[in-house]
Structures are given as C-alpha cells and as structure tokens.
Write an enzyme that holds these catalytic residues in place. Structure first.
Site, mmCIF file in Angstrom:
data_model
loop_
_atom_site.group_PDB
_atom_site.id
_atom_site.type_symbol
_atom_site.label_atom_id
_atom_site.label_comp_id
_atom_site.label_asym_id
_atom_site.label_seq_id
_atom_site.Cartn_x
_atom_site.Cartn_y
_atom_site.Cartn_z
ATOM 1 N N LYS A 1 -17.033 39.657 -10.737
ATOM 2 C CA LYS A 1 -16.997 38.257 -10.312
ATOM 3 C C LYS A 1 -16.592 37.350 -11.496
ATOM 4 O O LYS A 1 -16.600 37.792 -12.655
ATOM 5 C CB LYS A 1 -18.376 37.877 -9.761
ATOM 6 C CG LYS A 1 -18.767 38.650 -8.480
ATOM 7 C CD LYS A 1 -20.164 38.253 -8.001
ATOM 8 C CE LYS A 1 -20.533 38.893 -6.687
ATOM 9 N NZ LYS A 1 -21.880 38.491 -6.211
ATOM 10 N N TYR B 1 -16.890 38.207 3.197
ATOM 11 C CA TYR B 1 -18.331 38.209 3.486
ATOM 12 C C TYR B 1 -18.634 38.147 4.985
ATOM 13 O O TYR B 1 -19.761 38.466 5.375
ATOM 14 C CB TYR B 1 -19.037 37.088 2.720
ATOM 15 C CG TYR B 1 -19.252 37.472 1.264
ATOM 16 C CD1 TYR B 1 -20.206 38.423 0.897
ATOM 17 C CD2 TYR B 1 -18.478 36.927 0.242
ATOM 18 C CE1 TYR B 1 -20.381 38.811 -0.429
ATOM 19 C CE2 TYR B 1 -18.644 37.295 -1.086
ATOM 20 C CZ TYR B 1 -19.600 38.242 -1.415
ATOM 21 O OH TYR B 1 -19.771 38.631 -2.721
ATOM 22 N N THR C 1 -29.743 42.230 -5.852
ATOM 23 C CA THR C 1 -29.007 40.956 -5.837
ATOM 24 C C THR C 1 -29.474 39.958 -6.903
ATOM 25 O O THR C 1 -28.666 39.312 -7.558
ATOM 26 C CB THR C 1 -29.160 40.300 -4.441
ATOM 27 O OG1 THR C 1 -28.795 41.244 -3.445
ATOM 28 C CG2 THR C 1 -28.304 39.052 -4.306
ATOM 29 N N ARG D 1 -26.766 44.422 -13.242
ATOM 30 C CA ARG D 1 -27.374 43.109 -13.009
ATOM 31 C C ARG D 1 -28.708 42.954 -13.733
ATOM 32 O O ARG D 1 -29.140 41.841 -14.032
ATOM 33 C CB ARG D 1 -27.560 42.892 -11.506
ATOM 34 C CG ARG D 1 -26.244 42.669 -10.747
ATOM 35 C CD ARG D 1 -26.456 42.814 -9.264
ATOM 36 N NE ARG D 1 -25.330 42.366 -8.456
ATOM 37 C CZ ARG D 1 -25.306 42.455 -7.131
ATOM 38 N NH1 ARG D 1 -26.340 42.979 -6.474
ATOM 39 N NH2 ARG D 1 -24.270 42.036 -6.450
ATOM 40 N N ASN E 1 -24.402 37.108 -10.477
ATOM 41 C CA ASN E 1 -24.862 38.470 -10.752
ATOM 42 C C ASN E 1 -23.735 39.440 -11.104
ATOM 43 O O ASN E 1 -23.847 40.643 -10.904
ATOM 44 C CB ASN E 1 -25.705 38.994 -9.582
ATOM 45 C CG ASN E 1 -24.991 38.881 -8.256
ATOM 46 O OD1 ASN E 1 -23.790 38.620 -8.212
ATOM 47 N ND2 ASN E 1 -25.712 39.080 -7.166
ATOM 48 N N HIS F 1 -19.746 42.518 -7.415
ATOM 49 C CA HIS F 1 -19.956 42.828 -5.992
ATOM 50 C C HIS F 1 -19.722 44.324 -5.802
ATOM 51 O O HIS F 1 -18.813 44.886 -6.409
ATOM 52 C CB HIS F 1 -18.968 42.073 -5.097
ATOM 53 C CG HIS F 1 -18.881 42.690 -3.728
ATOM 54 N ND1 HIS F 1 -19.829 42.448 -2.760
ATOM 55 C CD2 HIS F 1 -18.008 43.589 -3.185
ATOM 56 C CE1 HIS F 1 -19.527 43.148 -1.666
ATOM 57 N NE2 HIS F 1 -18.430 43.850 -1.911
ATOM 58 N N GLU G 1 -13.483 46.315 3.409
ATOM 59 C CA GLU G 1 -13.259 45.479 2.219
ATOM 60 C C GLU G 1 -12.041 45.957 1.431
ATOM 61 O O GLU G 1 -11.254 45.145 0.939
ATOM 62 C CB GLU G 1 -14.510 45.484 1.335
ATOM 63 C CG GLU G 1 -15.690 44.777 1.989
ATOM 64 C CD GLU G 1 -16.957 44.823 1.151
ATOM 65 O OE1 GLU G 1 -16.958 45.458 0.078
ATOM 66 O OE2 GLU G 1 -17.955 44.219 1.576
HETATM 67 P P1 ADP Z 1 -25.358 41.759 -2.671
HETATM 68 O O1 ADP Z 1 -24.218 41.174 -3.476
HETATM 69 O O2 ADP Z 1 -26.469 42.238 -3.575
HETATM 70 O O3 ADP Z 1 -24.912 42.805 -1.673
HETATM 71 P P2 ADP Z 1 -25.662 39.801 -0.496
HETATM 72 O O4 ADP Z 1 -24.555 40.475 0.268
HETATM 73 O O5 ADP Z 1 -26.959 39.539 0.209
HETATM 74 O O6 ADP Z 1 -26.029 40.558 -1.858
HETATM 75 O O7 ADP Z 1 -25.131 38.373 -1.015
HETATM 76 C C1 ADP Z 1 -23.832 38.250 -1.568
HETATM 77 C C2 ADP Z 1 -23.888 37.388 -2.795
HETATM 78 O O8 ADP Z 1 -24.282 36.065 -2.423
HETATM 79 C C3 ADP Z 1 -24.908 37.814 -3.841
HETATM 80 O O9 ADP Z 1 -24.420 38.821 -4.692
HETATM 81 C C4 ADP Z 1 -25.182 36.502 -4.548
HETATM 82 O O10 ADP Z 1 -24.157 36.217 -5.503
HETATM 83 C C5 ADP Z 1 -25.088 35.466 -3.429
HETATM 84 N N1 ADP Z 1 -26.369 35.141 -2.783
HETATM 85 C C6 ADP Z 1 -26.999 35.840 -1.818
HETATM 86 N N2 ADP Z 1 -28.115 35.212 -1.413
HETATM 87 C C7 ADP Z 1 -28.192 34.060 -2.132
HETATM 88 C C8 ADP Z 1 -29.105 32.952 -2.171
HETATM 89 N N3 ADP Z 1 -30.154 32.897 -1.383
HETATM 90 N N4 ADP Z 1 -28.875 31.949 -3.054
HETATM 91 C C9 ADP Z 1 -27.801 31.991 -3.847
HETATM 92 N N5 ADP Z 1 -26.887 32.989 -3.842
HETATM 93 C C10 ADP Z 1 -27.072 34.016 -3.008
#
Ligand code: ADP
Length: 210
Positions: A23, A63, A134, A145, A165, A168, A179
């Site tokens: 990212k 997403y 996450t 992370r 973080n 992805h 994807e």
């Molecule tokens: P992951 O990337 O761990 O698979 P998710 O698909 O749930 O997590 O979310 C995608 C991305 O959106 C996360 O990596 C993070 O950057 C952001 N994100 C998710 N939930 C939140 C939240 N509640 N507040 C801020 N950013 C969030």
C-alpha cells in the site's frame, strides 16, 4: 499443445496464487525490499509485479468484489469497537462499511502501490499469516503488520482515516482469483520454474549426492 500432464500440473496445489499489494504507506516507508523478502524467503514464487497508480474506481471494485465486504467489514469494526469501548460513528454495519470504504479509497489512491502475484503451496493462508491481522496494534509479533508499523482503530478513527497497515493480501482462493484478474492482464503473469521447487515439492530427492 495442452496435454493431460499440463492440465494436472495447473491444478497442482503448488500453483495456488494470491494477490499482494504494498500500500502507499509501505512504499513511503521504503519497506518494499523488506516486505518482498518476507514472502520470498518462505519459498514462494513471484509470478507478476508492477508499480501502479490506482484509481478510486479500481480500489472500490477491488473491495466490493465480494458483495458482502461492506456489511462484513462494518460489522467486524462495530463488534471490535463495542468490545473495546471505542466510538462507533455508524451503528448500522452497512453505513459503517461504506464509511470504511470511503476512507480506504482515499488511502489507497494517496500514492503509488506495488501489485504482486505470489505462487506456492497454500499461498493464500500462508501469506495472510505472514502479513498479520488488520490492526497493527494487535497484529502478531513476527508478522509484517506487527513488526513494521504502528496504528490502531482508536487512532485512525480520531483522524477519520483508514488503518495504515502496509499490505493487502487476498483472503481466500476465490477472492485471489477475482483480485488477480482485476489487477493483472494474463500476459503480465509469467509461468516459470524456480530451481528451489525441487527441494520444496519433489517426492524424491534423488541426485543430490555426486
Ligand atoms: P484486511 O486488509 O486485514 O483483509 P479488511 O478487508 O477487513 O482487512 O479491510 C481492508 C482494509 O480496510 C484494512 O486493511 C484497513 O486498511 C482498512 N480498514 C478496515 N476496517 C477499518 C476501520 N474500521 N477503520 C479504518 N480502516 C479500516
């Protein structure tokens, strides 16, 4: 010519693929090499890689490939915020999810990203494990992370922005297929053999002693 052997090899478990994106914060923190090394040293094979300036449309498509993502992500945050007594901006999971997506699209279009396709046995769950949970505050030590970044839902919420973080990684094989097709054209992915595949996957380790 497509032979039965080829068809069987394509479905071999060592040919599982996943999408990883470094990212914008990963690039700005100059962690590209460090992050790639984490995946490479596992024995995974890099079959595609490019520097991309993502559009808002691409990020939103990415997403919402899973039509349940908005609701599930909103619900996940509400459950976490309730448990940890954090502020909840929108008590409705869909509204909350939409807000998270809005923050995410600002974050993911803030600078260049690196899109990569990694291949190997159990690559989807293995890459998720190495990437970590996450929220960096709670990601396991030893994960990308957990080791390289500081952030929390609490702090990102005060600033009304996405959690930063670094990386992805696709959540399932089905998600990975969708994807990869979104980020890469077929001819941007290269089929080749790494010499180390013999030691990783061969049934017999013949021919080592001279
Ligand atoms: P992951 O990337 O761990 O698979 P998710 O698909 O749930 O997590 O979310 C995608 C991305 O959106 C996360 O990596 C993070 O950057 C952001 N994100 C998710 N939930 C939140 C939240 N509640 N507040 C801020 N950013 C969030």
């Amino acid at each position: 010519m497509i032979t039965v052997y080829n068809v069987l090899m394509k479905s071999h478990p060592k040919n599982e693929r996943t999408l990883v994106i470094i990212k914008p914060d990963g690039i700005q923190r100059t962690l590209i090499g460090e992050i790639i090394q984490r995946y490479e040293r596992l024995g995974l094979k890099l079959v595609g890689m490019k520097l991309v300036r993502p559009t808002k449309e691409l990020v939103e498509k990415h997403y919402t490939n899973d039509p349940e993502w908005i609701r599930k992500t909103g619900a996940k945050f509400i459950a976490h915020a309730t448990e940890h007594k954090l502020n909840i901006k929108h008590p409705d999971p869909v509204k909350m999810g939409e807000h998270i997506l809005h923050r995410l699209s600002k974050y993911m279009t803030a600078g260049p990203v690196i899109a990569m396709v990694w291949q190997g046995l159990h690559v989807v769950p293995v890459v998720r494990k190495i990437t970590g949970g996450t929220e960096p505050l709670r990601s396991d030590v030893g994960t990308i992370r957990g080791d390289f970044v500081l952030d929390s839902y609490e702090f990102s919420d005060i600033q009304d922005r996405s959690i930063r973080n670094l990386v992805h990684a696709s959540g399932s094989v089905e998600e990975a297929d969708k994807e990869i097709a979104l980020w890469f054209k077929k001819d941007e992915l290269i089929d080749y053999t790494l010499v180390q595949e013999k030691i990783l996957y061969d049934m017999n380790l013949d021919g080592i002693f001279e």
